[in-house]
Scaffold this active site. Structure first.
Site, PDB file in Angstrom:
ATOM      1  N   SER A   1       0.804  -1.230   0.000  1.00 26.79           N
ATOM      2  CA  SER A   1       0.000   0.000   0.000  1.00 26.79           C
ATOM      3  C   SER A   1       0.835   1.278   0.000  1.00 26.79           C
ATOM      4  O   SER A   1       0.309   2.356  -0.286  1.00 26.79           O
ATOM      5  CB  SER A   1      -0.943   0.016   1.204  1.00 26.79           C
ATOM      6  OG  SER A   1      -0.226   0.133   2.419  1.00 26.79           O
TER       7      SER A   1
ATOM      8  N   LYS B   1       0.950   4.414   6.813  1.00 27.21           N
ATOM      9  CA  LYS B   1       0.292   5.258   5.816  1.00 27.21           C
ATOM     10  C   LYS B   1       0.892   6.655   5.888  1.00 27.21           C
ATOM     11  O   LYS B   1       1.622   7.000   6.818  1.00 27.21           O
ATOM     12  CB  LYS B   1      -1.216   5.355   6.063  1.00 27.21           C
ATOM     13  CG  LYS B   1      -1.940   4.013   6.165  1.00 27.21           C
ATOM     14  CD  LYS B   1      -2.021   3.295   4.847  1.00 27.21           C
ATOM     15  CE  LYS B   1      -2.800   1.981   4.992  1.00 27.21           C
ATOM     16  NZ  LYS B   1      -2.713   1.151   3.765  1.00 27.21           N
TER      17      LYS B   1
END
Length: 243
Positions: free
Chosen positions: A50, A91
């Site tokens: 990701s 993230k």
């Protein structure tokens, strides 16, 4: 000859003292750098794609232990959010409490009306494939996106959750400074967020720690090598002295 021998002996004793000091100082710097690093940083293996291409699946990173209140836009953080999963996640923070975030304008993320350049995204990829509705981030929370926007389960996948997909600052445990395996080095500074007031966070002390370790290693090796090198040089001078 006796004067020359006494001079050589004096130089030898001084060299031995200096080499001993170099080894001692080198040990302090070398061990101190490692201990400091262990206290300030935590290693973490990123489990998914990701955050590609910034961080790949299986990459080993060093993350500085910080409080969530120290987080700025553009930071790549490690956090725990039970509604997102049971494991720590990595993230990028794109908006903080009070910000209005939306996407896309000319393919770019917009924060508080400012278009954000994101050179860390995969080449040719828009800031979002599905778009982000105009969202106001609640105070004390962070809006997080993966750098691989096509497959990242991030704030955009939790817009219906409490907080509109934003996670509490208290969920953050660390900020990623560098990828150490493979040795990609320090993360690039996210200067695209300079257009939004608030500034970027300051890098952690990782470079200073590495400098201490390298300098310490050089001093230890140099100091330890002095004795054998001095003895070899003395043996080479002996025939000339005897003659």
């Amino acid at each position: 000859m006796s004067g020359t021998r006494r001079t050589d002996e004096g130089h030898g004793r001084l060299g031995s003292v200096l080499s001993g000091l170099a080894v001692a100082l080198g040990c302090v710097l070398f061990l101190g750098g490692f201990v400091w690093g262990a206290l300030v940083y935590q290693p973490y293996t990123v489990p998914t794609e990701s955050m590609t291409p910034t961080i790949g699946a299986g990459d080993r990173v060093l993350a500085e232990r910080i409080d969530g209140d120290q987080v700025h836009r553009g930071d790549v953080v490690v956090f725990n959010q039970t509604t997102w999963g049971d494991l720590p996640m990595v993230k990028r923070v794109v908006a903080v409490g009070g910000d209005t975030v939306t996407c896309c304008t000319d393919g770019k993320l917009t924060v508080n009306g400012k278009r954000i350049d994101e050179p860390y995204l995969p080449a040719g990829q828009a800031a979002s494939l599905t778009g982000i509705p105009k969202t106001v981030v609640p105070e004390g929370r962070l809006f997080l996106l993966g750098d691989e926007r096509s497959g990242s389960l991030d704030s955009t996948a939790h817009l219906q959750d409490v907080g509109g997909g934003a996670v509490p600052r208290s969920a953050v445990t660390a900020r990623v400074d560098a990828v150490v395996w493979p040795m990609d080095g320090m993360l690039q500074r996210p200067h695209g967020f300079d257009v939004v007031p608030g500034g970027l966070s300051q890098p952690g002390p990782l470079r200073i720690m590495l400098t201490l370790v390298v300098v310490g290693a050089v001093l230890v090796l140099g100091g330890a090598a002095y004795g054998p090198l001095a003895k070899r040089a003395a043996r080479r001078r002996e025939p000339a002295g005897v003659g």
